[in-house]
Design an enzyme around this catalytic site. Structure first.
Site, PDB file in Angstrom:
ATOM      1  N   LYS A 109     -10.474  -0.437  10.760  1.00 21.05           N
ATOM      2  CA  LYS A 109     -10.612  -1.693  10.008  1.00 21.05           C
ATOM      3  C   LYS A 109     -10.867  -2.873  10.953  1.00 21.05           C
ATOM      4  O   LYS A 109     -11.136  -3.981  10.516  1.00 21.05           O
ATOM      5  CB  LYS A 109      -9.353  -1.953   9.174  1.00 21.05           C
ATOM      6  N   GLN A 126      -4.583  -4.998   7.254  1.00 22.86           N
ATOM      7  CA  GLN A 126      -5.577  -5.945   6.730  1.00 22.86           C
ATOM      8  C   GLN A 126      -5.597  -7.263   7.491  1.00 22.86           C
ATOM      9  O   GLN A 126      -6.605  -7.974   7.488  1.00 22.86           O
ATOM     10  CB  GLN A 126      -5.321  -6.224   5.240  1.00 22.86           C
ATOM     11  N   HIS A 186       0.867  -1.182   0.000  1.00 22.51           N
ATOM     12  CA  HIS A 186       0.000   0.000   0.000  1.00 22.51           C
ATOM     13  C   HIS A 186       0.905   1.235   0.000  1.00 22.51           C
ATOM     14  O   HIS A 186       2.003   1.194   0.555  1.00 22.51           O
ATOM     15  CB  HIS A 186      -0.849  -0.050   1.273  1.00 22.51           C
ATOM     16  N   CYS A 221      -4.929   2.550  -3.661  1.00 24.85           N
ATOM     17  CA  CYS A 221      -3.655   3.040  -3.093  1.00 24.85           C
ATOM     18  C   CYS A 221      -2.494   2.092  -3.374  1.00 24.85           C
ATOM     19  O   CYS A 221      -1.581   1.946  -2.557  1.00 24.85           O
ATOM     20  CB  CYS A 221      -3.765   3.305  -1.595  1.00 24.85           C
ATOM     21  N   ASP A 262       3.110  -3.950   7.964  1.00 21.85           N
ATOM     22  CA  ASP A 262       1.822  -3.277   7.807  1.00 21.85           C
ATOM     23  C   ASP A 262       0.739  -4.337   8.013  1.00 21.85           C
ATOM     24  O   ASP A 262       0.513  -5.175   7.141  1.00 21.85           O
ATOM     25  CB  ASP A 262       1.729  -2.656   6.405  1.00 21.85           C
TER      26      ASP A 262
END
Lengths: 431, 136
Positions: free
Chosen positions: A248, A225, A145, A387, A222
């Site tokens: 999220k 998700q 991302h 993104c 990261d």
């Protein structure tokens, strides 16, 4: 070349059938999410398939946030009064919930931020700009991302460090066959997503962490998700930095987390300067407070943090294993049904190597037009480059349509998506 | 499923999308400009051949993107041929949306107006070239 899938012992654990799976009832769970029960224009029921962009919020989260505002809203770590005490206790209780949720060794390793992007920028500034030197290398990959890519471009430009990229396999996984050449004593950091927000790819964090540490590099994950959909343990394998967002994870917007090992938080420079992050301030210099306060300048979004704590309680009440297992079953069905529609291409690895994310194209229907037709049927998906412009460049696409699933979605909703794709093909006069 | 759900994709839009008017390039354009919508990646180039009376002799477009953005570019080219540059300066966004003959939501209006925006930017650029540093 065949890439071996992430081992089950990886930080991200692919769940298997559990004995209590029968207790999960999606219709019961859906009652916790008031937004899902509305009808949109044309009397279409909402089919929300955009959880990877932001998740819907259960009543428990909204109730906790309301409780804060109605009963003890007051700035934290400041006032010597009962409301301030209560609010501070609630904030620190939320920090402890985050700590347990991701398996951090110490409470002080949990920094509240405004979101994943802020967390990653804090690492790129506070660690990257302080410690990177000309000739050092940062190892990235094309599926990142922009939030885990652009901060490293800036850090590299500021320090003279170089960006290197792990190539991707044809099915959208990291091609680790070249890792021996790419990971050297020059490598100072591997920045990688635990789950791609487009391809859904679950990356082998376990192996990457081990290989990075073998050459003396750090790993920055990261986890925006992955954290909402599968168990995370930052000590198994040990990761150095990990970032995720509250919104999220069924929590409020404006709150996120940076996990970093205490030693790193102590060595890093602060990102924002101001109140709360100092120990002593003189006219010409200051010293820093201990972490996490060192990285929480100003008034932190404390009510949002408490809301995030409530979201973690909610997720734990269902169980991440149950959630992951149900979402995987749904994802398998969605992949089967969508792939059977003429002209549909789904990007990324096979369903067993990915999260419940389907980015796809339909021959003859632009993603923007497709999402418009779907929207008219109440089906909310995302269209665009999500993104990840370098990834779309690699795929030779300007845009894809992305459907992302959560445990509050149903098989009927998967069918609504597939019917919508058929309808869009009909609109565009495709046979 | 009722037809109204698929509102903007009527024959007018789809015909222009599938068989666009003057899609391609001019051999010697008087002026040319490109832009893209960074959110969705839609991209449009508009090229004009302008005669010595400042009248558009030919208008061509090229691009990639959704049906709305590409059909709108086709409709734009068809409509502006024969118009003078001064007439085009008076051409308003609402008139462009009216030419599409379909109702667009706020987010889709960006698609429908992409080629219009390209044209307007090009016209302003031509003004600046003709009157360099006219502002004091």
């Amino acid at each position: 070349m065949v890439l071996v899938a992430a081992p089950a012992t990886a930080m991200i654990v692919r769940t298997t059938m559990t004995a209590n799976s029968a207790t999960f009832d999606v219709e019961v769970v859906r009652q916790d999410f008031p937004i899902l029960h509305q009808r949109l224009s044309g009397d279409m029921p909402l089919v929300y398939l955009d959880t990877a962009a932001t998740a819907q919020k259960p009543r428990a989260v909204m109730a906790k946030v309301m409780e804060c505002y109605e009963q003890y809203n007051s700035n934290v770590h400041r006032g010597i009064h009962q409301l301030g005490d209560r609010m501070t206790v609630e904030l620190e209780a939320a920090r402890e919930k985050v700590q347990r949720f991701i398996g951090a060794g110490e409470l002080e390793e949990i920094v509240f931020t405004s979101g994943t992007t802020m967390s990653l920028n804090m690492v790129a500034h506070g660690w990257g700009r302080k410690f990177l030197r000309p000739g050092d290398e940062i190892l990235l990959n094309t599926m990142e991302h922009h939030a885990n890519l652009v901060p490293w471009q800036l850090a590299a430009a500021a320090t003279g460090a170089t960006l290197k990229y792990i190539p991707l396999t044809a099915d959208g996984r990291l091609d680790l066959s070249s890792l021996d050449q790419l990971l050297t004593s020059k490598t100072k950091l591997v920045a990688v997503t635990a789950m791609s927000n487009v391809l859904g790819t679950i990356n082998p964090i376990n192996e990457l962490a081990r290989r990075a540490h073998d050459v003396g590099a750090l790993i920055c994950v990261d986890a925006a998700q992955s954290v909402p959909h599968m168990p995370t343990n930052v000590r198994s394998p040990q990761v150095d930095f990990l970032a995720f967002s509250g919104h999220k994870l069924y929590g409020p917007t404006g709150i996120g987390v940076l996990y970093a090992r205490r030693q790193l938080l102590e060595a890093m420079d602060p990102f924002l300067a101001g109140g709360h992050m100092i120990r002593e301030v003189f006219l010409d210099s200051s010293t820093w407070a201990d972490p996490p306060a060192k990285f929480e300048a100003g008034t932190c979004p404390f009510i949002e943090a408490v809301g995030l704590g409530a979201a973690i309680d909610y997720v734990n009440s269902i169980g991440l294993l149950q959630i992951g297992q149900y979402e995987h079953q749904l994802s398998v069905k969605a992949h089967e049904k969508l792939a059977a529609v003429p002209g549909v291409t789904i990007y990324g690895p096979s369903v067993d190597h990915k999260g419940a994310i389907l980015s796809f194209t339909v021959d003859g229907v632009h993603p923007h037009d497709l999402s418009d037709v779907l929207d008219r049927r109440g089906v909310a998906v995302r269209a665009g480059h999500h993104c990840t412009m370098p990834l779309h460049e690699l795929l030779n696409l300007t845009a894809t349509t992305r459907a992302s699933l959560a445990f509050y979605n149903t098989l009927d909703e998967v069918d609504a998506l597939v019917e919508g794709v058929h309808a869009a093909r009909k609109v565009f006069r495709l046979k | 499923m009722t037809d109204s759900l698929e509102d903007p994709y009527d024959d007018h839009i789809l015909d222009h999308f599938e068989s666009p008017y003057h899609k391609g390039h001019l051999a010697n354009p008087t002026c040319s400009h490109s832009d893209r919508n960074p959110i969705c990646g839609d991209q449009v180039t508009v090229e004009l051949l302008v005669d010595d009376q400042d009248r558009v002799k030919e208008a061509y477009f090229d691009g990639k993107g959704c049906a709305i953005s590409q059909a709108a570019a086709s409709i734009l080219c068809e409509q502006i041929e024969g118009k003078t540059l001064d007439e085009l300066k008076d051409f308003q966004a609402q008139q462009m949306l009216d030419l599409l003959k379909v109702r667009l939501t706020a987010s889709r209006q960006k698609c429908g107006l992409l080629s219009f925006k390209v044209l307007k930017t090009m016209l302003y650029g031509m003004d600046e070239q003709r009157e360099p540093a006219s502002s004091g």
